[in-house]
Design a protein around this motif. Structure first.
Motif, PDB file in Angstrom:
ATOM      1  N   SER A 180      47.041  68.393  87.655  1.00  0.00           N
ATOM      2  CA  SER A 180      47.499  70.078  87.379  1.00  0.00           C
ATOM      3  C   SER A 180      48.063  70.865  86.394  1.00  0.00           C
ATOM      4  N   LEU A 181      47.843  72.291  86.051  1.00  0.00           N
ATOM      5  CA  LEU A 181      48.325  71.968  85.097  1.00  0.00           C
ATOM      6  C   LEU A 181      49.241  73.658  85.388  1.00  0.00           C
ATOM      7  N   ARG A 182      50.199  74.453  85.409  1.00  0.00           N
ATOM      8  CA  ARG A 182      50.790  75.690  85.281  1.00  0.00           C
ATOM      9  C   ARG A 182      50.949  76.352  84.560  1.00  0.00           C
ATOM     10  N   ALA A 183      51.276  77.185  84.261  1.00  0.00           N
ATOM     11  CA  ALA A 183      51.445  78.554  83.195  1.00  0.00           C
ATOM     12  C   ALA A 183      52.629  79.057  83.613  1.00  0.00           C
ATOM     13  N   VAL A 184      54.224  79.257  83.441  1.00  0.00           N
ATOM     14  CA  VAL A 184      55.401  79.404  84.287  1.00  0.00           C
ATOM     15  C   VAL A 184      55.528  80.468  83.549  1.00  0.00           C
ATOM     16  N   MET A 185      55.495  81.144  81.800  1.00  0.00           N
ATOM     17  CA  MET A 185      55.113  81.788  80.511  1.00  0.00           C
ATOM     18  C   MET A 185      54.545  82.702  80.038  1.00  0.00           C
ATOM     19  N   ILE A 186      54.324  83.302  79.417  1.00  0.00           N
ATOM     20  CA  ILE A 186      53.795  83.464  77.828  1.00  0.00           C
ATOM     21  C   ILE A 186      54.544  83.838  77.065  1.00  0.00           C
ATOM     22  N   THR A 187      54.527  84.363  75.440  1.00  0.00           N
ATOM     23  CA  THR A 187      55.611  84.490  75.052  1.00  0.00           C
ATOM     24  C   THR A 187      55.063  85.505  74.098  1.00  0.00           C
ATOM     25  N   VAL A 188      55.329  86.228  73.439  1.00  0.00           N
ATOM     26  CA  VAL A 188      55.011  87.168  72.604  1.00  0.00           C
ATOM     27  C   VAL A 188      55.779  87.294  71.378  1.00  0.00           C
ATOM     28  N   ASP A 189      55.204  87.717  70.740  1.00  0.00           N
ATOM     29  CA  ASP A 189      56.500  87.737  69.189  1.00  0.00           C
ATOM     30  C   ASP A 189      56.319  89.256  68.665  1.00  0.00           C
ATOM     31  N   CYS A 190      57.272  89.630  68.264  1.00  0.00           N
ATOM     32  CA  CYS A 190      57.534  91.115  68.346  1.00  0.00           C
ATOM     33  C   CYS A 190      58.590  91.054  67.496  1.00  0.00           C
ATOM     34  N   ALA A 191      58.695  92.285  66.528  1.00  0.00           N
ATOM     35  CA  ALA A 191      59.786  92.919  65.554  1.00  0.00           C
ATOM     36  C   ALA A 191      60.971  93.334  66.474  1.00  0.00           C
ATOM     37  N   GLU A 192      61.141  94.062  68.099  1.00  0.00           N
ATOM     38  CA  GLU A 192      62.079  94.098  68.692  1.00  0.00           C
ATOM     39  C   GLU A 192      62.260  94.003  70.389  1.00  0.00           C
ATOM     40  N   PRO A 193      62.711  92.670  70.915  1.00  0.00           N
ATOM     41  CA  PRO A 193      62.437  91.649  71.893  1.00  0.00           C
ATOM     42  C   PRO A 193      62.988  92.731  72.753  1.00  0.00           C
ATOM     43  N   GLN A 194      64.072  92.602  72.388  1.00  0.00           N
ATOM     44  CA  GLN A 194      65.045  93.863  73.512  1.00  0.00           C
ATOM     45  C   GLN A 194      64.899  95.352  74.363  1.00  0.00           C
ATOM     46  N   ASP A 195      63.754  95.787  73.592  1.00  0.00           N
ATOM     47  CA  ASP A 195      63.326  97.207  73.466  1.00  0.00           C
ATOM     48  C   ASP A 195      62.316  96.486  74.205  1.00  0.00           C
ATOM     49  N   LEU A 196      61.202  95.821  73.727  1.00  0.00           N
ATOM     50  CA  LEU A 196      59.545  95.610  74.264  1.00  0.00           C
ATOM     51  C   LEU A 196      59.681  94.857  76.053  1.00  0.00           C
ATOM     52  N   ALA A 197      60.600  94.211  76.091  1.00  0.00           N
ATOM     53  CA  ALA A 197      61.107  93.575  77.470  1.00  0.00           C
ATOM     54  C   ALA A 197      61.470  94.297  77.548  1.00  0.00           C
ATOM     55  N   GLN A 198      62.422  95.041  78.158  1.00  0.00           N
ATOM     56  CA  GLN A 198      62.576  96.477  78.712  1.00  0.00           C
ATOM     57  C   GLN A 198      61.837  97.402  79.361  1.00  0.00           C
ATOM     58  N   TRP A 199      60.819  97.364  78.404  1.00  0.00           N
ATOM     59  CA  TRP A 199      59.243  98.505  78.935  1.00  0.00           C
ATOM     60  C   TRP A 199      58.735  97.679  79.903  1.00  0.00           C
ATOM     61  N   TRP A 200      58.511  96.474  80.008  1.00  0.00           N
ATOM     62  CA  TRP A 200      57.541  95.183  80.131  1.00  0.00           C
ATOM     63  C   TRP A 200      58.236  95.365  81.373  1.00  0.00           C
TER      64      TRP A 200
END
Length: 54
Positions: A2-22
């Motif tokens: 079986s296969l299980r996804a545990v994380m989705i990674t997003v490329d971005c310019a400002e990771p702290q700002d985008l992470a806080q929003w999400w």
């Protein structure tokens, strides 16, 4: 097998700002902050945000 996804990674310019929003939008929290790579520990799938420069 079986296969299980545990994380989705997003490329971005400002990771702290985008992470806080999400984190706020999903009711999660920032689990790890490595500067250029930030992880939001949302359930059932973690979100990773990594800095990329174009």
């Amino acid at each position: 097998m079986s296969l299980r996804a545990v994380m989705i990674t997003v490329d971005c310019a400002e990771p702290q700002d985008l992470a806080q929003w999400w984190a706020t939008a999903l009711g999660g929290e920032i689990a790890e902050d490595h500067g250029d790579f930030v992880i939001v520990g949302a359930q059932p799938l973690a979100l990773g945000f990594q800095r990329v420069v174009l």
